[in-house]
Design an enzyme around this catalytic site. Sequence first.
Site: not given
Length: 434
Positions: A410, A406
């Site tokens: 995204d 992450h």
Amino acid sequence: MALFTFKLPDIGEGISEAEIVGWHVKVGDRVEEDQPIADMMTDKATVEMESPVSGTVMRLAGEPGQQVAIGSMLVEIEMEAVGEEAAPPDNSSMGEVEESTSVPPELVGQQATEGQRPGRADSEAASPAAQHGASTSLGSNGEKVDRATPILASPAVRARARELGIDLAQVKPSGDHIRHADLDAFLLYGTGQGYSPAGRSVRRPDEEVKVIGLRRRIAENMAASKRAIPHFSYVEEIDVTALEETRAQLNAHRGDKPKLTLLPLLIVAICRALPDFPMLNARYDDEAGVVTRHGAVHMGIATQTDGGLMVPVIRDAQDRNIWQLSAEITRLADAARSGKAKTAELSGSTLTLTSLGPLGGIATTPVINRPEVAIIGPNRIIERPVFRGKEVVAAKLMNLSISCDHRVVDGWDAASFVQAVKKLLETPVLLFAD
């Protein structure tokens, strides 16, 4: 006599030490030149070290699981003299020869004592079932039963005891011979050899397994991945009915080409979708703070071996067709499982594919193969009824999982990528369109 010190040579690319995975010899063993003496592990490859000289093993560097620095002592071997002087080996073996008439006690390692296994004759002689005369055994209530006479039982009782794996020498008769009721009592209360009463499973002894070699590397890499990477996973259902029909047709007319599994088709779909999502085909150097987005797809294929999980790499997967991918998957998997994979074949992946095959489950949340930023996992194909308009039809459905870093990827990017792969897999003709 001369004492030869075999130093660990440089067996990897830029490594400073290697791990002892296992010894093929022990102190006091006679070894010949080129005989295997130890298995040493660098990054992910295990290298078999061979003795550069003949002689007697006098000292070993350590126990399995310990690290040995490059250039330090691995084995000391007392060489046999040739004439008046010992013949030193070639200098390339990184060894040193020093004259020695005797080896000090502190140089001689402790030799592990191997337990003796009883021979077949001994085990049979010790077995109550092999004794037809006097014997002592445990009855159905746990008390000792003295057998001064041969065991008496009808052929039917003996046949049933054989089927149940019961040693009649352990059964206490309620009369002058063993009856079916005695077998029933033994099944309920007994502790027979190799047989557990109904409702009980066999208890195994505790076992300590040392975490060394490939298993330790896997543990370290997985722990580092979970510590450093904030994972998130996304799962989507894909209708692979048409894809499976296409695969069946291709296999029916494959000729001498390798049989296709789902993986080559999935790799083609991934490679076709990746140009629009370059953030997924990347490696993240978190210490330098640099993400490298790779133009070529070097696809890692997670492969289960006897030693643990290995990840051989298909180089330039984007340039290969489905048949070439199928052949390369088979070749790399065989090399990994047989321990013949080269170091270069086990490193440099930019994206990893992990599949449990028929054990794929409903959904998985795979752990990223650091320093990559994503890993993809197909799950088991299940046939279920689905609505097509107003009709209910049978369809082959498969969940596709992806885990991402992450810090780099995204959620929108991961979901969009999987949707692009889904479109290709549900319309397989697009996999072969220019």
